[in-house]
Design an enzyme around this catalytic site. Sequence first.
Site, short mmCIF file in Angstrom:
data_model
loop_
_atom_site.label_atom_id
_atom_site.label_comp_id
_atom_site.label_asym_id
_atom_site.label_seq_id
_atom_site.Cartn_x
_atom_site.Cartn_y
_atom_site.Cartn_z
N GLU A 1 88.33 76.67 9.68
CA GLU A 1 87.48 75.71 8.97
C GLU A 1 86.54 76.41 7.99
O GLU A 1 86.31 75.92 6.89
CB GLU A 1 86.70 74.86 9.99
CG GLU A 1 87.63 73.92 10.75
CD GLU A 1 86.94 73.10 11.84
OE1 GLU A 1 87.65 72.31 12.48
OE2 GLU A 1 85.72 73.24 12.05
N ARG B 1 73.68 63.58 17.56
CA ARG B 1 74.49 62.36 17.46
C ARG B 1 73.81 61.18 18.17
O ARG B 1 73.92 60.04 17.72
CB ARG B 1 75.90 62.62 17.99
CG ARG B 1 76.73 63.41 16.96
CD ARG B 1 77.99 63.96 17.57
NE ARG B 1 78.97 64.38 16.56
CZ ARG B 1 80.12 64.96 16.87
NH1 ARG B 1 80.44 65.20 18.12
NH2 ARG B 1 80.98 65.30 15.91
N ASN C 1 79.18 59.69 12.85
CA ASN C 1 78.41 60.36 13.90
C ASN C 1 77.61 61.56 13.38
O ASN C 1 77.28 62.48 14.14
CB ASN C 1 79.33 60.73 15.08
CG ASN C 1 80.47 61.63 14.65
OD1 ASN C 1 80.55 62.03 13.49
ND2 ASN C 1 81.35 61.94 15.57
N THR D 1 81.14 63.06 20.82
CA THR D 1 81.67 62.45 19.60
C THR D 1 81.13 61.04 19.40
O THR D 1 80.73 60.66 18.29
CB THR D 1 83.22 62.40 19.68
OG1 THR D 1 83.71 63.71 19.98
CG2 THR D 1 83.83 61.90 18.38
N TYR E 1 91.13 67.39 8.15
CA TYR E 1 91.35 66.68 9.41
C TYR E 1 92.84 66.50 9.73
O TYR E 1 93.19 65.60 10.49
CB TYR E 1 90.67 65.31 9.37
CG TYR E 1 89.16 65.37 9.63
CD1 TYR E 1 88.66 65.76 10.87
CD2 TYR E 1 88.25 65.02 8.65
CE1 TYR E 1 87.30 65.81 11.12
CE2 TYR E 1 86.87 65.06 8.89
CZ TYR E 1 86.41 65.46 10.14
OH TYR E 1 85.05 65.49 10.39
N LYS F 1 77.41 65.01 7.77
CA LYS F 1 78.38 64.06 7.22
C LYS F 1 77.71 63.02 6.30
O LYS F 1 76.48 62.84 6.34
CB LYS F 1 79.12 63.37 8.37
CG LYS F 1 80.00 64.32 9.20
CD LYS F 1 80.71 63.54 10.30
CE LYS F 1 81.69 64.41 11.07
NZ LYS F 1 82.39 63.60 12.12
N HIS G 1 79.38 67.51 12.21
CA HIS G 1 80.63 68.11 12.68
C HIS G 1 80.35 69.50 13.21
O HIS G 1 79.45 70.19 12.70
CB HIS G 1 81.63 68.23 11.51
CG HIS G 1 82.81 69.11 11.83
ND1 HIS G 1 83.95 68.63 12.44
CD2 HIS G 1 83.02 70.44 11.66
CE1 HIS G 1 84.80 69.63 12.63
NE2 HIS G 1 84.27 70.74 12.15
P1 IDP Z 1 84.54 65.91 17.22
O1 IDP Z 1 83.99 65.71 15.82
O2 IDP Z 1 83.51 65.60 18.27
O3 IDP Z 1 85.19 67.26 17.40
P2 IDP Z 1 87.21 64.76 17.06
O4 IDP Z 1 87.94 64.14 18.21
O5 IDP Z 1 87.67 66.10 16.59
O6 IDP Z 1 85.65 64.78 17.45
O7 IDP Z 1 87.28 63.72 15.87
C1 IDP Z 1 86.91 64.11 14.55
C2 IDP Z 1 86.08 63.00 13.94
O8 IDP Z 1 86.87 61.81 13.82
C3 IDP Z 1 84.88 62.55 14.79
O9 IDP Z 1 83.75 63.37 14.65
C4 IDP Z 1 84.64 61.15 14.27
O10 IDP Z 1 83.96 61.16 13.00
C5 IDP Z 1 86.07 60.66 14.05
N1 IDP Z 1 86.61 59.95 15.23
C6 IDP Z 1 87.00 60.50 16.42
N2 IDP Z 1 87.45 59.56 17.27
C7 IDP Z 1 87.36 58.37 16.59
C8 IDP Z 1 87.67 57.00 16.94
O11 IDP Z 1 88.15 56.70 18.04
N3 IDP Z 1 87.43 56.07 15.98
C9 IDP Z 1 86.93 56.37 14.74
N4 IDP Z 1 86.62 57.63 14.38
C10 IDP Z 1 86.82 58.63 15.29
MG MG Z 2 86.90 68.03 16.48
#
Ligand code: IDP
Ligand code: MG
Length: 136
Positions: free
Chosen positions: A126, A102, A112, A91, A49, A9, A115
């Site tokens: 994807e 991460r 983070n 995450t 997303y 990212k 992905h």
């Molecule tokens: P993942 O990337 O671990 O699968 P997801 O829940 O699918 O996590 O969320 C996608 C992306 O959205 C995360 O990797 C992160 O960059 C962002 N994200 C997820 N939860 C939050 C939050 O509570 N606040 C801000 N950004 C978030």
């Molecule tokens: Mg995800």
Amino acid sequence: MQKTFAMIKPDAVERNLIGKILSRVEEEGFKISGLKLVEMSKKQAEGFYSVHSDRPFFNDLTAYMSSGKTVLMVLEREDAISHWRTVMGATNPEEANEGTIRKEFGESIERNSTHGSDAVETASEEISYWFSGFEI
Ligand code: IDP
Ligand code: MG
């Protein structure tokens, strides 16, 4: 062999971490089947997303993801989807295990660093969102 979709990212690209993260990819036994550097548009980020479109962080997330360059990858290995998720960690970097990408590189729950697809169906969706057949 299974394929997953992974990204480095913008927060990690900005901090010159592409090489370190790609080394980890190779050390973990993944074959890199597709690889490109893109600066995605806000619309492309929103499409990617879209499952999160009702979440409060959606606008910030898609602004961040379109704020700089991202490395897009198709990674192949036995059990690729779950293995890459384990290597990335939780995450939220604060909750990620020691030794995960991460934990080591993530700046916040949003920024983070990487992905990874979460299931067979999303991996396939994807991959085709970003790569055409002749690129992989
Ligand atoms: P993942 O990337 O671990 O699968 P997801 O829940 O699918 O996590 O969320 C996608 C992306 O959205 C995360 O990797 C992160 O960059 C962002 N994200 C997820 N939860 C939050 C939050 O509570 N606040 C801000 N950004 C978030
Ligand atoms: Mg995800």
